[in-house]
Design a protein around this motif. Structure first.
Motif, PDB file in Angstrom:
ATOM      1  N   PHE A   1      -2.223 -12.498   4.805  1.00 10.88           N
ATOM      2  CA  PHE A   1      -3.484 -12.039   4.403  1.00 10.88           C
ATOM      3  C   PHE A   1      -4.484 -13.127   4.589  1.00 10.88           C
ATOM      4  O   PHE A   1      -5.563 -13.167   5.271  1.00 10.88           O
ATOM      5  N   CYS A   2      -4.295 -14.214   4.122  1.00  7.55           N
ATOM      6  CA  CYS A   2      -5.009 -15.374   3.747  1.00  7.55           C
ATOM      7  C   CYS A   2      -5.437 -16.186   5.305  1.00  7.55           C
ATOM      8  O   CYS A   2      -6.594 -16.476   5.478  1.00  7.55           O
TER       9      CYS A   2
ATOM     10  N   ARG B   1      -5.478 -14.536   8.005  1.00 11.11           N
ATOM     11  CA  ARG B   1      -5.907 -13.566   8.892  1.00 11.11           C
ATOM     12  C   ARG B   1      -7.858 -13.698   8.439  1.00 11.11           C
ATOM     13  O   ARG B   1      -8.514 -13.696   9.154  1.00 11.11           O
TER      14      ARG B   1
ATOM     15  N   GLU C   1      -9.801  -5.718   5.489  1.00 12.35           N
ATOM     16  CA  GLU C   1      -8.306  -6.186   5.778  1.00 12.35           C
ATOM     17  C   GLU C   1      -7.713  -5.178   4.663  1.00 12.35           C
ATOM     18  O   GLU C   1      -6.525  -5.012   4.710  1.00 12.35           O
ATOM     19  N   LEU C   2      -8.233  -5.381   3.406  1.00 14.73           N
ATOM     20  CA  LEU C   2      -7.710  -4.773   2.300  1.00 14.73           C
ATOM     21  C   LEU C   2      -7.303  -3.284   2.913  1.00 14.73           C
ATOM     22  O   LEU C   2      -6.338  -2.555   2.553  1.00 14.73           O
TER      23      LEU C   2
ATOM     24  N   ILE D   1      -4.630  -2.929   5.187  1.00 17.08           N
ATOM     25  CA  ILE D   1      -3.258  -3.200   4.781  1.00 17.08           C
ATOM     26  C   ILE D   1      -3.059  -1.622   3.822  1.00 17.08           C
ATOM     27  O   ILE D   1      -1.761  -1.356   3.996  1.00 17.08           O
TER      28      ILE D   1
ATOM     29  N   LEU E   1      -0.055  -3.565  -2.124  1.00 15.37           N
ATOM     30  CA  LEU E   1      -0.446  -4.354  -0.726  1.00 15.37           C
ATOM     31  C   LEU E   1       0.808  -4.879  -0.080  1.00 15.37           C
ATOM     32  O   LEU E   1       0.914  -4.749   1.078  1.00 15.37           O
TER      33      LEU E   1
ATOM     34  N   THR F   1       2.194  -3.547   3.548  1.00 10.81           N
ATOM     35  CA  THR F   1       2.324  -4.674   4.600  1.00 10.81           C
ATOM     36  C   THR F   1       3.557  -4.672   5.417  1.00 10.81           C
ATOM     37  O   THR F   1       3.671  -4.572   6.433  1.00 10.81           O
TER      38      THR F   1
END
Lengths: 393, 500
Positions: free
Chosen positions: B51-52, B54, B81-82, B85, B262, B266
């Motif tokens: 995530f980070c 991205r 992004e959240l 996901i 999350l 994912t």
């Protein structure tokens, strides 16, 4: 009202305004929304009634336990004394703990071996170690703290061989997990009354299972045990405990579903006193720590259970899969009842239960028992050395 | 729900706001903060890393540097992004073309499968289906009994030929259940299986067999919202060995940060379909990824709040009240009291206010509120005569003394209440004068209210809150002004749309 009152009132005012706004919104929207909304709303009627029946009363009936009529508590269900197989010894349980931990938690051990395989430790290796601790649910700050401590210890020691580093790290970890707590579960009968143990926790952590296993463990130590099924809320919880009781050959006191759990707790202690048992184990309903009404109810169960003496142990059951919320749970529960120990359940999976390190640290409440599976003997006393030995195996 | 995560992210973003341009080190700093926030929220480490990475990549890209307000842009990226996901679009239950539709519930012990089975059945019944529950949890003591009771509560047929407690073969039960369902024309079959650990290969095999027998249209993985890092292992194994179609998140009514959502989304790439938010059969809702993401970003969850209000508020009363406000009549203590009672019906204050945008910052204070204080406020108002409630100006010293006595409080308490109330009255008037609620610009800001809130808090600051009161107040005020910043426009506009 204390000084907080103005804050409370402010919040109330905000809330009131909020409702006002909502009211206006709803009225505005009702014009076109009514038609859409009213249809689906009318339908659920069928399910409405039973749903209400299951609603847990937020306000606990104030009836004093002494006034509880006999009809509410069908009395002690004296279980058939079916000969039960012999529960496992404490030594066997400890071995099992070590074995299970070694099996399921190899990754931490691996990282440790990797980290401490050379005579120096690279920053990457430290980072890996920290990551592994985080993945064990220790939490970011605890993991960072541990790595710092280990770094410091390694530096101080001046050790340069892999074995020496490994040893230092192990000692530090044990020290950290151990914390010098007294981990005895206080289940010795007092001269005039039985010891009383209360199991508490959020839903689905394994309170009933733990209570059942504990009963078996205690009867293996030749103690007379009585179970109190104060989980009067969840469907079939009392039956579940009774099944456990039957397996171990221990009597169970239970109330009707939906009856006041505090009164069941009281009756259990009273029955325990009368039958001169050594320990009364009371299983309570799972409750989320965010539900004030239910937490109040728990406070009442605790107070009422202590009326004939005192509650000796309040065991908080924490699921090993629980993440950082475990700490919040522990905090809130110990505000309501004086938690004396933690039971880490379901440690037989891939979850590592690292949150207990934070809990012990923050609240000073030691982990006393570890649940290792669904088998009747899968409960072992917690032992930091074994725990870490298992981690590093 | 995700409040604590949103606390952190909004704290991070506060540092970003106001900066005209973002340097790479700013972005690194932000990403680090996001990383810690996500980890503390129990999002699994591999997921956090991905995530980070991205976020960083996109933040460094042109879309940020070219933006007028880069900080806003990062918020937008994180939000997108959240949502991505958490499952993108809201997904509904797929029903089979040829009934019965079979739904298989799987998960760890204590995740809440049996309870969920009942909720699902109740939910389907309200939609006119004829669901049937199958007791295939023959492992846990009395799981079958629990399902029977749950079935009774939801008025649903329970197929339970085996007593459970280790007796019986779940595969056989499933096979018979399918026949039974066809015979009795049940159009949905919900199979409740035993909780099992992902490393228990024997039980996992058994589950695979049950699945082969049931040929489910939907296999739902039930995950406890409080799950920590282990959610990844569970999700991975279940997805690989059993195959799942969607995820159900339970115990969302707790205060867990819910990072597991999350992680699981994912890892499995499957959407979260339902959220279970309480112990009642009706505490069950369709999962809304977009709302959840808004919540994470401290944009509140007004839609849920409004839905809830719709269900619980007394229609007549609200209408009367709305009319009153519109006509510019005074907001009286009687109204105030009614409001409070309504609020209580809606559930805990914390939960409700938590859904308001910009409120996450205040959450700690709100959490400190003892709900019994509300009783005391009610006691004070109840000790007034109806006339006094309508016209607070009547309250002279001796009346106040009487009220204090009557409610068992101090005169100073009565005074505090009245002071606050007068302020509230003024705000109400302003609102009414504004002609309409949309007149309150970005609704979530509730500009009239928040500054008041701050002012109001100051006198109360004193002893109880430790630390430096002045500093704290300053912080609070900073927060109060910042939080509702007009940058978070998505939800406000949704709210305004709703008003029109």
């Amino acid at each position: 009202m204390n000084l907080d009152s103005s804050l409370v009132i402010s919040i109330l005012v905000v809330a009131a305004l909020l409702v006002a706004v909502l009211a206006i919104v709803l009225v505005r929207a009702s014009g076109d929304k009514n038609k859409k909304v009213s249809a689906p709303v009318a339908q659920p009627k069928v399910s409405q009634a039973p749903a209400q029946a299951t609603e847990r009363p937020e306000v606990v009936p104030q009836a004093a336990p002494s006034q509880v009529t006999e009809s509410e508590i069908p009395g002690t269900v004296e279980s058939k004394q079916v000969p039960v197989d012999v529960p496992e010894s404490m030594e066997g349980r400890k071995l099992k703990l070590r074995d299970r931990l070694g099996r399921s938690q190899g990754s931490l051990g691996q990282v440790f071996r990797q980290t401490f395989s050379g005579s120096t430790i690279s920053d990457d290796a430290w980072q890996d170690l920290e990551d592994t601790l985080i993945m064990a649910d220790l939490g970011v700050s605890a993991a960072t703290g541990i790595v710092e401590t280990l770094k410091e210890a390694v530096k101080k020691s001046g050790a340069s061989t892999a074995d020496a580093l490994h040893e230092i790290a192990k000692t530090e970890l044990i020290k950290l997990v151990d914390g010098g707590f007294d981990r005895t579960v206080h289940t010795d009968r007092h001269p005039d009354r039985p010891a009383v143990v209360l199991t508490v926790g959020v839903n689905g952590t394994g309170k009933t299972t733990t209570t059942g296993k504990l009963a078996r463990m205690l009867s293996a130590q030749d103690k007379d045990v009585l179970l109190g099924a104060a989980d009067t809320f969840r469907a079939a919880a009392a039956e579940q405990l009774t099944t456990w009781g039957d397996r171990v050959g221990v009597p169970v006191v239970r109330g009707a579903e939906g009856s006041d759990p505090a009164s069941v707790a009281f009756e259990s202690v009273a029955a325990g006193q009368e039958q001169e048992v050594d320990v009364v184990l009371i299983d309570t309903a799972g409750r989320l720590h965010t539900k004030q009404g239910l937490m109040d109810e728990l406070g009442k169960v605790y107070r009422v259970a202590g009326k004939l003496g005192a509650v000796d142990e309040v065991l908080l059951v924490i699921d090993a899969t629980t993440g950082q919320n475990g700490l919040t749970q522990a905090k809130v529960f110990s505000e309501v009842v004086p938690v004396t120990g933690v039971v880490l359940s379901k440690l037989d999976g891939t979850a590592k239960g690292g949150i207990i390190v934070a809990i012990q640290d923050a609240l000073g409440v030691p982990v006393k028992l570890v649940g290792l599976g669904e088998g009747p003997d899968d409960l072992a006393p917690f032992d930091a050395t074994d725990f870490v030995a298992g981690l590093l195996a | 729900m995700f409040a604590s995560l949103s606390d952190r992210l909004s704290a991070t973003f506060k540092q970003l706001r106001g900066k005209g341009r973002l340097t790479e080190s700013d972005i690194d700093e932000t990403v680090r903060e996001i990383r810690i926030a996500l980890l503390d929220a129990d999002v699994a480490l591999p997921v956090v890393r991905e995530f980070c990475a991205r976020i960083k990549e996109r933040a460094l890209g042109s879309e940020v540097s070219a933006a007028l307000n880069p900080a806003q842009q990062i918020i937008k990226i994180v939000n997108e992004e959240l949502i991505g996901i958490l499952g993108g679009e809201t997904r509904r239950l797929k029903l089979a073309k040829n009934p019965p539709t079979v739904i298989l519930l799987a998960g760890l012990q204590g995740a809440g499968k049996t309870t969920l089975a009942g909720k699902l059945a109740a939910h389907l019944r309200t939609q006119g289906h004829q669901p049937m529950l199958v007791a295939a949890d023959l492992q846990r003591p009395n799981a079958v009994d629990q399902l029977k009771i749950v079935g009774e509560q939801s008025n649903t047929v329970v197929f339970a030929p085996e007593p459970g407690n280790g007796v019986g073969d779940p595969v056989q039960v499933t096979r018979d259940a399918m026949k039974f369902a066809k015979d009795k024309l049940h159009d949905v079959v919900i199979v409740d299986t035993a909780g099992r650990l992902s490393i228990d290969s024997e039980l996992m095999d058994q589950l695979a067999k049950v699945k082969a027998e049931a040929k489910p249209d939907e296999t739902l993985l039930v995950i406890d919202a409080m799950t920590g890092q282990d959610a990844v292992n569970t999700a991975e194994t279940f997805a690989r060995d059993i195959g799942i179609d969607a995820v159900v998140l339970t115990k969302l009514d707790g205060d867990a940060r819910g990072g597991a959502a999350l992680s699981v989304a994912t890892i499995t790439g499957k959407p979260i379909m339902f959220a279970s938010t309480g112990e009642k059969l009706t505490d069950f809702e369709v999962f809304h990824p977009d709302r959840m993401a808004s919540r994470i970003l401290d944009m509140g969850d007004l839609l849920t709040l409004i839905e809830q209000a719709e269900q619980t508020l007394d229609k007549d009363q609200t209408e009367k009240f709305a009319k009153k406000v519109k006509d510019g009549e005074d907001f009286t203590l009687t109204d105030f009291m009614l409001q409070m009672q309504q609020i209580r019906k809606m559930g805990s204050m914390t939960k409700m206010l938590g859904m308001l945008p910009g409120m996450a910052e205040m959450k700690k204070q709100i959490e400190n509120v003892d709900e019994r204080e509300i009783d005391r406020v009610e006691a004070i108002i109840s000790s007034m005569t109806p006339a006094e409630r309508e016209d607070p100006k009547l309250l002279n010293g001796s009346r106040r003394a009487r009220i204090a006595k009557g409610s068992g409080m101090q005169v100073s308490d009565v005074n505090t209440l009245m002071d606050r109330f007068v302020v509230a009255q003024k705000m109400m008037k302003q609102m009414a004068k504004g002609g309409s609620v949309p007149g309150m610009p970005p609704m979530p800001g509730m500009p009239g209210m928040r500054p008041q809130q701050k002012k109001v808090q100051k006198p109360g600051k004193g002893a109880k809150k430790s630390g430096n009161p002045a500093k704290r107040a300053a912080q609070d005020s900073g927060i109060e002004y910042e939080a509702p910043s007009a940058t978070l426009t998505e939800i406000p506009s949704a709210f305004r749309d709703f008003l029109k």
